[in-house]
Write a protein that holds these residues in place. Structure first.
Motif, PDB file in Angstrom:
ATOM      1  N   GLY A  10      27.066 -18.898  80.989  1.00 27.27           N
ATOM      2  CA  GLY A  10      25.904 -18.946  81.857  1.00 27.27           C
ATOM      3  C   GLY A  10      26.192 -19.089  83.335  1.00 27.27           C
ATOM      4  N   GLU A  11      27.401 -19.537  83.701  1.00 23.01           N
ATOM      5  CA  GLU A  11      27.682 -19.726  85.124  1.00 23.01           C
ATOM      6  C   GLU A  11      28.900 -18.967  85.633  1.00 23.01           C
ATOM      7  OE1 GLU A  11      28.024 -23.940  85.630  1.00 23.01           O
ATOM      8  OE2 GLU A  11      30.054 -24.023  84.819  1.00 23.01           O
ATOM      9  N   ALA A  12      29.610 -18.297  84.741  1.00 23.69           N
ATOM     10  CA  ALA A  12      30.847 -17.633  85.178  1.00 23.69           C
ATOM     11  C   ALA A  12      31.107 -16.345  84.416  1.00 23.69           C
ATOM     12  CB  ALA A  12      32.031 -18.583  84.989  1.00 23.69           C
ATOM     13  N   PRO A  48      26.634 -11.514  90.398  1.00 26.00           N
ATOM     14  CA  PRO A  48      27.681 -12.522  90.528  1.00 26.00           C
ATOM     15  C   PRO A  48      28.473 -12.321  91.817  1.00 26.00           C
ATOM     16  CG  PRO A  48      28.370 -10.823  88.989  1.00 26.00           C
ATOM     17  CD  PRO A  48      26.948 -10.509  89.360  1.00 26.00           C
ATOM     18  N   ALA A  65      31.164 -16.120  90.149  1.00 24.57           N
ATOM     19  CA  ALA A  65      30.161 -17.154  89.873  1.00 24.57           C
ATOM     20  C   ALA A  65      28.786 -16.502  89.757  1.00 24.57           C
ATOM     21  CB  ALA A  65      30.164 -18.201  90.986  1.00 24.57           C
ATOM     22  N   ARG A  66      27.980 -16.995  88.814  1.00 28.48           N
ATOM     23  CA  ARG A  66      26.691 -16.374  88.543  1.00 28.48           C
ATOM     24  C   ARG A  66      25.526 -17.069  89.245  1.00 28.48           C
ATOM     25  NH1 ARG A  66      26.850 -14.309  82.314  1.00 28.48           N
ATOM     26  NH2 ARG A  66      25.592 -12.628  83.206  1.00 28.48           N
ATOM     27  N   ASN A  67      25.801 -18.163  89.976  1.00 27.64           N
ATOM     28  CA  ASN A  67      24.756 -18.802  90.783  1.00 27.64           C
ATOM     29  C   ASN A  67      25.425 -19.575  91.920  1.00 27.64           C
ATOM     30  OD1 ASN A  67      25.147 -21.729  89.999  1.00 27.64           O
ATOM     31  ND2 ASN A  67      24.737 -20.867  87.974  1.00 27.64           N
ATOM     32  N   LYS A  69      25.328 -22.709  92.958  1.00 24.88           N
ATOM     33  CA  LYS A  69      25.918 -24.010  92.636  1.00 24.88           C
ATOM     34  C   LYS A  69      27.287 -23.845  91.995  1.00 24.88           C
ATOM     35  CE  LYS A  69      21.884 -27.032  92.043  1.00 24.88           C
ATOM     36  NZ  LYS A  69      21.128 -27.850  91.061  1.00 24.88           N
ATOM     37  N   ALA A  70      27.388 -22.900  91.066  1.00 22.29           N
ATOM     38  CA  ALA A  70      28.676 -22.640  90.407  1.00 22.29           C
ATOM     39  C   ALA A  70      29.693 -22.133  91.418  1.00 22.29           C
ATOM     40  CB  ALA A  70      28.490 -21.627  89.280  1.00 22.29           C
ATOM     41  N   ARG A  73      31.067 -25.114  93.304  1.00 26.11           N
ATOM     42  CA  ARG A  73      31.950 -25.940  92.483  1.00 26.11           C
ATOM     43  C   ARG A  73      33.285 -25.258  92.215  1.00 26.11           C
ATOM     44  NH1 ARG A  73      28.156 -26.340  88.720  1.00 26.11           N
ATOM     45  NH2 ARG A  73      29.623 -25.795  87.063  1.00 26.11           N
ATOM     46  N   ARG A 193      36.199 -27.729  84.505  1.00 28.21           N
ATOM     47  CA  ARG A 193      34.782 -27.909  84.840  1.00 28.21           C
ATOM     48  C   ARG A 193      34.293 -29.304  84.449  1.00 28.21           C
ATOM     49  NH1 ARG A 193      31.602 -22.604  82.724  1.00 28.21           N
ATOM     50  NH2 ARG A 193      32.779 -22.994  80.819  1.00 28.21           N
TER      51      ARG A 193
END
Length: 217
Positions: A10-12, A48, A65-67, A69-70, A73, A193
């Motif tokens: 979901g985030e990468a 992404p 990264a898909r968002n 925030k990710a 980080r 993570r």
């Protein structure tokens, strides 16, 4: 050009970047990774974004990264040297030692005639690369590189100046001969993570490496 996906959640995304594909649009125009970001949405609203850089010639694991925030980080994990990176490179020459550590600080220089490049310099930014010889064949050596730091052109300069054997095909730090591209491949990536499972991706050895007689280590 089909881009294979090595890891997805979901985030990468980790994609297998083809050698020769630049991340950004070249000044002269032509294809680049930006052309594929819409297709890499894979149902998400946002396209992404690349977290780190790979040279145009370098193939293999590239984290997206898909968002936002990710992205923040993951970028921090790279800056804090928490990310494990494994590269394969073919160098022009045979190495006498089996493994070692290269510590050469790097600095950027630029001239009107030959453009910019990185050079070893005591006042440069610290750069550390661990290396291990995997195989030798026909005057070439397959080397595993594990960089601790992530300086621009780090492995390319460390191969040429630290090992005394530039990457095959490197037009800047070597002769540019022996291969149609700089023979460097991002073979593995592990991104911690926290409490979540880490991102772990591996990219198989590319066809132009195996065409020279080397097999996946």
């Amino acid at each position: 050009m089909k881009i294979d996906i090595l890891f997805e959640d979901g985030e990468a995304l980790v994609i297998d970047k083809p050698g020769g594909l630049p991340l950004d649009r070249p000044r002269a125009g032509g294809p680049c990774l930006e052309d594929h970001l819409e297709d890499l949405k894979l149902g998400f609203q946002r396209a992404p974004a690349p977290v780190h850089r790979l040279d145009q010639d370098t193939s293999g694991c590239l984290l997206l990264a898909r968002n936002p925030k990710a992205l923040k980080r993951f970028s921090a994990a790279f800056e804090e040297r928490l990310v494990e990176k494994r590269y394969l490179g073919i160098v022009a020459g045979e190495l006498t030692e089996d493994e070692g550590k290269i510590e050469l600080s790097l600095s950027k220089v630029s001239t009107a005639k030959s453009g910019w490049r990185m050079i070893p310099a005591r006042k440069g930014k610290p750069a550390v690369t661990h290396w291990r010889k995997l195989d030798s064949l026909n005057g070439l050596t397959l080397v595993e590189f594990r960089p601790e730091t992530g300086r621009t052109h780090q492995i390319r300069v460390h191969a040429a100046s630290g090992l005394g054997a530039p990457l095959l095909g490197d037009p800047v730090y070597g002769t540019g001969k022996g291969a149609p591209r700089t023979m460097l491949h991002a073979a593995g990536l592990t991104v911690p993570r926290g409490e979540k499972l880490p991102i772990v991706a591996e990219s198989p050895m590319p066809a132009d490496f195996t065409a020279l007689g080397f097999s996946d280590a």
